[in-house]
Design a protein around this motif. Structure first.
Motif, PDB file in Angstrom:
ATOM      1  N   THR A   5       6.176  11.836   6.417  1.00 13.23           N
ATOM      2  CA  THR A   5       5.959  10.304   6.379  1.00 13.23           C
ATOM      3  C   THR A   5       5.436  10.046   4.967  1.00 13.23           C
ATOM      4  OG1 THR A   5       5.594  10.067   8.612  1.00 13.23           O
ATOM      5  CG2 THR A   5       5.012   8.312   7.270  1.00 13.23           C
ATOM      6  N   LYS A   6       4.556  10.797   4.425  1.00 18.50           N
ATOM      7  CA  LYS A   6       3.850  10.615   2.978  1.00 18.50           C
ATOM      8  C   LYS A   6       4.923  10.603   1.973  1.00 18.50           C
ATOM      9  CE  LYS A   6      -0.090   9.978   0.942  1.00 18.50           C
ATOM     10  NZ  LYS A   6      -0.831   8.874   1.107  1.00 18.50           N
ATOM     11  N   GLU A   7       5.975  11.606   2.067  1.00 16.17           N
ATOM     12  CA  GLU A   7       6.854  12.172   1.064  1.00 16.17           C
ATOM     13  C   GLU A   7       7.888  10.785   1.057  1.00 16.17           C
ATOM     14  OE1 GLU A   7       7.328  16.676   0.878  1.00 16.17           O
ATOM     15  OE2 GLU A   7       8.384  15.763   2.455  1.00 16.17           O
ATOM     16  N   LYS A   8       8.272  10.232   2.332  1.00 18.32           N
ATOM     17  CA  LYS A   8       9.217   8.982   2.457  1.00 18.32           C
ATOM     18  C   LYS A   8       8.704   7.826   1.798  1.00 18.32           C
ATOM     19  CE  LYS A   8      11.514  10.726   6.692  1.00 18.32           C
ATOM     20  NZ  LYS A   8      11.870  10.407   8.095  1.00 18.32           N
ATOM     21  N   GLU A   9       7.380   7.600   2.197  1.00 15.50           N
ATOM     22  CA  GLU A   9       6.617   6.579   1.734  1.00 15.50           C
ATOM     23  C   GLU A   9       6.512   6.547   0.008  1.00 15.50           C
ATOM     24  OE1 GLU A   9       2.807   6.116   3.396  1.00 15.50           O
ATOM     25  OE2 GLU A   9       3.547   5.284   5.355  1.00 15.50           O
ATOM     26  N   THR A  10       6.534   7.814  -0.455  1.00 13.89           N
ATOM     27  CA  THR A  10       6.270   7.842  -2.110  1.00 13.89           C
ATOM     28  C   THR A  10       7.854   7.601  -2.933  1.00 13.89           C
ATOM     29  OG1 THR A  10       4.847   9.816  -1.870  1.00 13.89           O
ATOM     30  CG2 THR A  10       6.048   9.624  -3.885  1.00 13.89           C
ATOM     31  N   ILE A  11       8.919   8.182  -1.867  1.00 17.61           N
ATOM     32  CA  ILE A  11      10.233   7.794  -2.134  1.00 17.61           C
ATOM     33  C   ILE A  11      10.408   6.125  -2.046  1.00 17.61           C
ATOM     34  CG2 ILE A  11      12.643   8.132  -1.711  1.00 17.61           C
ATOM     35  CD1 ILE A  11      11.912  10.954  -0.984  1.00 17.61           C
ATOM     36  N   LYS A  13       8.429   3.801  -2.333  1.00 15.26           N
ATOM     37  CA  LYS A  13       7.907   3.086  -3.239  1.00 15.26           C
ATOM     38  C   LYS A  13       8.226   3.174  -4.677  1.00 15.26           C
ATOM     39  CE  LYS A  13       3.119   2.289  -5.009  1.00 15.26           C
ATOM     40  NZ  LYS A  13       2.007   1.463  -4.534  1.00 15.26           N
ATOM     41  N   LYS A  14       8.665   4.356  -4.979  1.00  5.37           N
ATOM     42  CA  LYS A  14       9.105   4.746  -6.262  1.00  5.37           C
ATOM     43  C   LYS A  14      10.508   4.101  -6.638  1.00  5.37           C
ATOM     44  CE  LYS A  14      10.375   8.385  -9.444  1.00  5.37           C
ATOM     45  NZ  LYS A  14      10.537   9.806  -9.824  1.00  5.37           N
ATOM     46  N   PHE A  15      11.585   3.934  -5.299  1.00  2.60           N
ATOM     47  CA  PHE A  15      13.017   3.508  -5.466  1.00  2.60           C
ATOM     48  C   PHE A  15      13.156   1.976  -4.924  1.00  2.60           C
ATOM     49  CE2 PHE A  15      13.312   7.863  -6.315  1.00  2.60           C
ATOM     50  CZ  PHE A  15      13.992   7.955  -7.528  1.00  2.60           C
ATOM     51  N   GLY A  16      12.401   1.644  -3.829  1.00  2.06           N
ATOM     52  CA  GLY A  16      12.602   0.397  -3.158  1.00  2.06           C
ATOM     53  C   GLY A  16      11.606  -0.524  -3.820  1.00  2.06           C
ATOM     54  N   ALA A  17      11.217  -1.656  -2.937  1.00  2.00           N
ATOM     55  CA  ALA A  17      10.336  -2.661  -3.283  1.00  2.00           C
ATOM     56  C   ALA A  17       8.831  -2.150  -2.898  1.00  2.00           C
ATOM     57  CB  ALA A  17      10.634  -3.878  -2.487  1.00  2.00           C
ATOM     58  N   ASP A  18       8.686  -1.537  -1.767  1.00  2.00           N
ATOM     59  CA  ASP A  18       7.238  -1.039  -1.230  1.00  2.00           C
ATOM     60  C   ASP A  18       7.472   0.163  -0.524  1.00  2.00           C
ATOM     61  OD1 ASP A  18       8.154  -2.026   0.929  1.00  2.00           O
ATOM     62  OD2 ASP A  18       6.765  -3.389   1.340  1.00  2.00           O
ATOM     63  N   THR A  19       6.229   0.826   0.079  1.00  2.00           N
ATOM     64  CA  THR A  19       6.239   2.004   0.824  1.00  2.00           C
ATOM     65  C   THR A  19       7.139   1.847   2.113  1.00  2.00           C
ATOM     66  OG1 THR A  19       4.149   1.250   2.032  1.00  2.00           O
ATOM     67  CG2 THR A  19       4.076   2.575   0.001  1.00  2.00           C
ATOM     68  N   LYS A  20       7.367   0.575   2.732  1.00  2.00           N
ATOM     69  CA  LYS A  20       8.063   0.416   3.751  1.00  2.00           C
ATOM     70  C   LYS A  20       9.579  -0.020   3.678  1.00  2.00           C
ATOM     71  CE  LYS A  20       4.412   0.884   6.398  1.00  2.00           C
ATOM     72  NZ  LYS A  20       4.301   1.998   6.973  1.00  2.00           N
ATOM     73  N   ASP A  21       9.985   0.184   2.585  1.00  2.00           N
ATOM     74  CA  ASP A  21      11.457  -0.386   2.100  1.00  2.00           C
ATOM     75  C   ASP A  21      12.434   0.521   2.193  1.00  2.00           C
ATOM     76  OD1 ASP A  21      13.503  -1.664   1.271  1.00  2.00           O
ATOM     77  OD2 ASP A  21      13.035  -1.564  -1.084  1.00  2.00           O
ATOM     78  N   SER A  22      12.826   0.917   3.535  1.00  2.00           N
ATOM     79  CA  SER A  22      13.831   1.907   3.970  1.00  2.00           C
ATOM     80  C   SER A  22      15.164   1.486   3.893  1.00  2.00           C
ATOM     81  CB  SER A  22      13.331   2.659   5.146  1.00  2.00           C
ATOM     82  OG  SER A  22      13.206   1.686   6.186  1.00  2.00           O
ATOM     83  N   SER A  27      16.763   3.080  -2.143  1.00  2.00           N
ATOM     84  CA  SER A  27      15.712   3.976  -1.360  1.00  2.00           C
ATOM     85  C   SER A  27      16.693   4.803  -0.244  1.00  2.00           C
ATOM     86  CB  SER A  27      14.785   3.240  -0.557  1.00  2.00           C
ATOM     87  OG  SER A  27      15.292   2.194   0.365  1.00  2.00           O
ATOM     88  N   GLN A  28      17.464   4.446   0.204  1.00  2.00           N
ATOM     89  CA  GLN A  28      18.219   5.291   1.044  1.00  2.00           C
ATOM     90  C   GLN A  28      19.073   6.311   0.043  1.00  2.00           C
ATOM     91  OE1 GLN A  28      21.110   3.150   3.607  1.00  2.00           O
ATOM     92  NE2 GLN A  28      19.702   1.771   4.103  1.00  2.00           N
ATOM     93  N   VAL A  29      19.313   6.055  -0.954  1.00  2.00           N
ATOM     94  CA  VAL A  29      20.248   7.095  -1.814  1.00  2.00           C
ATOM     95  C   VAL A  29      19.252   8.026  -2.261  1.00  2.00           C
ATOM     96  CG1 VAL A  29      21.390   7.508  -4.056  1.00  2.00           C
ATOM     97  CG2 VAL A  29      22.223   5.491  -2.588  1.00  2.00           C
TER      98      VAL A  29
END
Length: 89
Positions: A5-11, A13-22, A27-29
């Motif tokens: 979950t931590k790795e996903k949140e990092t991704i 946050k880096k590529f989306g709007a925030d840590t929950k932007d899945s 962020s999907q790519v």
């Protein structure tokens, strides 16, 4: 093998709007790219794992569709994302 979950949140946050932007394409790519990288490493040592090989092929196809969508929608953001992820050479 799967992402924490931590790795996903990092991704996200880096590529989306925030840590929950899945849900955003970016962020999907990025998430698919990380998963593809992990599966590729796994298949180098387990070359007869055909189930994983099939999953990898499906994931690459999904990522390609998302990238095509983004390319048609906004070419500038597409180029930025591809450059950030290092997908095309």
């Amino acid at each position: 093998m799967s992402l924490t979950t931590k790795e996903k949140e990092t991704i996200f946050k880096k590529f989306g709007a925030d840590t929950k932007d899945s849900g955003s394409v970016h962020s999907q790519v990025a998430l698919f790219t990380k998963k593809i990288s992990n599966l590729t490493k796994h298949l180098k040592s387990n070359h007869k794992d055909y189930g994983t090989q099939r999953s990898l092929q499906l994931m690459v196809g999904k990522r390609r569709k998302l990238l095509t969508y983004l390319k048609n929608k906004d070419i500038i953001k597409y180029r930025e994302l591809v450059k950030k992820l290092g997908l095309r050479r």
